[in-house]
Design a protein around this motif. Structure first.
Motif, PDB file in Angstrom:
ATOM      1  N   GLY A  76       0.799  -1.221   0.000  1.00 18.82           N
ATOM      2  CA  GLY A  76       0.000   0.000   0.000  1.00 18.82           C
ATOM      3  C   GLY A  76       0.824   1.260   0.000  1.00 18.82           C
ATOM      4  N   CYS A  77       1.847   1.317  -0.810  1.00 23.68           N
ATOM      5  CA  CYS A  77       2.673   2.526  -0.910  1.00 23.68           C
ATOM      6  C   CYS A  77       3.206   2.634  -2.328  1.00 23.68           C
ATOM      7  N   ALA A  78       2.458   3.340  -3.191  1.00 26.55           N
ATOM      8  CA  ALA A  78       2.906   3.570  -4.567  1.00 26.55           C
ATOM      9  C   ALA A  78       3.847   4.768  -4.571  1.00 26.55           C
ATOM     10  N   PHE A  79       4.948   4.639  -5.290  1.00 23.82           N
ATOM     11  CA  PHE A  79       5.911   5.735  -5.329  1.00 23.82           C
ATOM     12  C   PHE A  79       6.508   5.869  -6.723  1.00 23.82           C
ATOM     13  N   ILE A  80       7.200   6.980  -6.943  1.00 25.83           N
ATOM     14  CA  ILE A  80       7.742   7.316  -8.253  1.00 25.83           C
ATOM     15  C   ILE A  80       9.079   6.608  -8.451  1.00 25.83           C
ATOM     16  N   LYS A  81       9.156   5.816  -9.492  1.00 27.16           N
ATOM     17  CA  LYS A  81      10.395   5.099  -9.779  1.00 27.16           C
ATOM     18  C   LYS A  81      11.241   5.803 -10.832  1.00 27.16           C
ATOM     19  N   ARG A  82      10.579   6.509 -11.732  1.00 29.34           N
ATOM     20  CA  ARG A  82      11.325   7.145 -12.809  1.00 29.34           C
ATOM     21  C   ARG A  82      10.614   8.417 -13.253  1.00 29.34           C
ATOM     22  N   ILE A  83      11.387   9.426 -13.630  1.00 26.85           N
ATOM     23  CA  ILE A  83      10.856  10.660 -14.206  1.00 26.85           C
ATOM     24  C   ILE A  83      11.515  10.852 -15.564  1.00 26.85           C
ATOM     25  N   LYS A  84      10.707  10.896 -16.600  1.00 26.85           N
ATOM     26  CA  LYS A  84      11.247  11.030 -17.953  1.00 26.85           C
ATOM     27  C   LYS A  84      11.835  12.412 -18.157  1.00 26.85           C
ATOM     28  N   GLU A  85      13.047  12.455 -18.655  1.00 30.31           N
ATOM     29  CA  GLU A  85      13.740  13.721 -18.869  1.00 30.31           C
ATOM     30  C   GLU A  85      12.975  14.582 -19.879  1.00 30.31           C
ATOM     31  N   GLY A  86      12.797  15.854 -19.532  1.00 29.71           N
ATOM     32  CA  GLY A  86      12.107  16.789 -20.412  1.00 29.71           C
ATOM     33  C   GLY A  86      10.603  16.738 -20.324  1.00 29.71           C
ATOM     34  N   SER A  87      10.064  15.851 -19.487  1.00 30.67           N
ATOM     35  CA  SER A  87       8.611  15.704 -19.369  1.00 30.67           C
ATOM     36  C   SER A  87       8.024  16.795 -18.490  1.00 30.67           C
ATOM     37  N   LEU A  88       6.688  16.829 -18.418  1.00 28.16           N
ATOM     38  CA  LEU A  88       6.002  17.798 -17.575  1.00 28.16           C
ATOM     39  C   LEU A  88       6.439  17.659 -16.118  1.00 28.16           C
ATOM     40  N   MET A  89       6.526  16.431 -15.618  1.00 30.25           N
ATOM     41  CA  MET A  89       6.923  16.227 -14.232  1.00 30.25           C
ATOM     42  C   MET A  89       8.393  16.550 -13.999  1.00 30.25           C
ATOM     43  N   ASP A  90       9.205  16.406 -15.026  1.00 32.00           N
ATOM     44  CA  ASP A  90      10.616  16.764 -14.899  1.00 32.00           C
ATOM     45  C   ASP A  90      10.773  18.267 -14.680  1.00 32.00           C
ATOM     46  N   GLN A  91       9.832  19.033 -15.183  1.00 29.50           N
ATOM     47  CA  GLN A  91       9.867  20.484 -15.014  1.00 29.50           C
ATOM     48  C   GLN A  91       9.328  20.921 -13.652  1.00 29.50           C
TER      49      GLN A  91
END
Length: 315
Positions: free
Chosen positions: A135-150
């Motif tokens: 019960g703990c979802a977390f971020i494993k990867r952030i795509k470079e140049g993506s909205l979340m990367d900004q």
């Protein structure tokens, strides 16, 4: 795709595979007696700093976290994930269903909470989600140049606690990934996140997450295999062919579902180990992982990846 692939599946659903749990389908490698596995001891620390403790007698993610909680006097629900042989938030070193008998376990617990509002300007957010199986979802990867990367407040390792006020702490990674994908483009959404507690050293403020090849566990070692049901067992590491298949299936999980889950991928490869055609494979997946409701296209591509690995067509 063979005709009747979906119709041949059994209408049956079992508990899903988890990040540090997996139940093999079909024959499994020879295992040591359960009693010997239960007596194995592992050294552990809290990743932000603590004395060294020892844990033993666990066979699943929940049991492991309970043992760590007992060792350090903390609530097991505070544990976000564990890494092997490093205290850093290193996604290549995540603890999975297999633990090397000499591995050192570092538990990352919940730290600072934060909120962020984001205008969804793109259909793809650029996040890859995984979970710890309890019960703990977390971020494993952030795509470079993506909205979340900004969005610099969002980091690899952050637990997604709420999406637009909805608590998702008990949701699986694929459920969280779907909620994020379904957010309406052009609208502002709010995330509440919890980052892992840090104290050993000043870590880099951002990380895109590691590359999958580095996530391989060294060959030639026995491992403790955690299971959803039944006792943990001592097994040999996957073969090179199986590792290549697992890597490819993990990539397909990201393509189709927006998640990375090396142990889910391993469970799927195990399910196809002795199957003769895609229809048998589809039935095996429904028996072990029915709650995921994988689309036929995905199942067929996974079957193809397993076949390519066996034929030596995967690098």
């Amino acid at each position: 795709m063979p005709l009747g692939l979906r119709s041949k599946r059994k209408d049956k659903s079992k508990e899903t595979s988890k990040l540090v749990e997996g139940e093999a389908a079909g024959p499994t490698p020879a295992a040591a007696p359960a009693a010997s596995a239960s007596r194995l001891q592992f050294h552990t620390q809290l990743a932000h700093g603590s004395p060294t403790g020892r844990v033993e007698g666990f066979g699943s993610a929940g049991e492991l976290y309970a043992k760590i909680g007992e060792a350090f006097g903390i609530d097991p629900a505070e544990i976000m994930f564990c890494t092997l042989n490093t205290h850093k938030v290193d996604m290549d070193k995540l603890l999975g269903a297999q633990i090397g008998l000499e591995d050192f376990i570092f538990a990352h617990i919940k730290g600072q909470r934060k909120e962020v509002e984001i205008l969804k300007t793109d259909d793809m957010l650029g996040l890859t989600i995984t979970d710890n199986g309890t019960g703990c979802a977390f971020i494993k990867r952030i795509k470079e140049g993506s909205l979340m990367d900004q969005t610099k407040m969002i980091c690899v390792g952050d637990h997604i606690e709420t999406i637009n006020g909805r608590n998702v702490s008990d949701c699986r990674h694929y459920e969280v990934a779907k909620m994020l994908k379904d957010l309406e483009k052009g609208q502002i959404f709010k995330l509440k996140l919890i980052e892992p507690m840090k104290a050993f050293e000043k870590l880099e403020p951002r990380s895109k997450g590691g590359t999958l090849p580095a996530a391989k566990i060294s060959k030639g070692r026995e491992t403790l295999r955690l299971r959803t049901k039944g006792p943990a067992t001592v097994e040999e590491m996957p073969t090179e062919v199986e590792e290549k298949a697992i890597k490819k299936v993990d990539e397909l999980l990201e393509t189709y579902m927006g998640i990375r889950d090396i142990e889910l991928a391993a469970t799927m490869v195990e399910a196809g180990r002795d199957k003769k055609n895609p229809d048998e494979f589809a039935v095996a997946l429904d028996e072990t992982l029915g709650d995921f409701a994988f689309p036929d296209e995905f199942v067929f591509d996974v079957w193809g990846a397993i076949g390519d690995a066996k034929q030596g067509r995967l690098e």
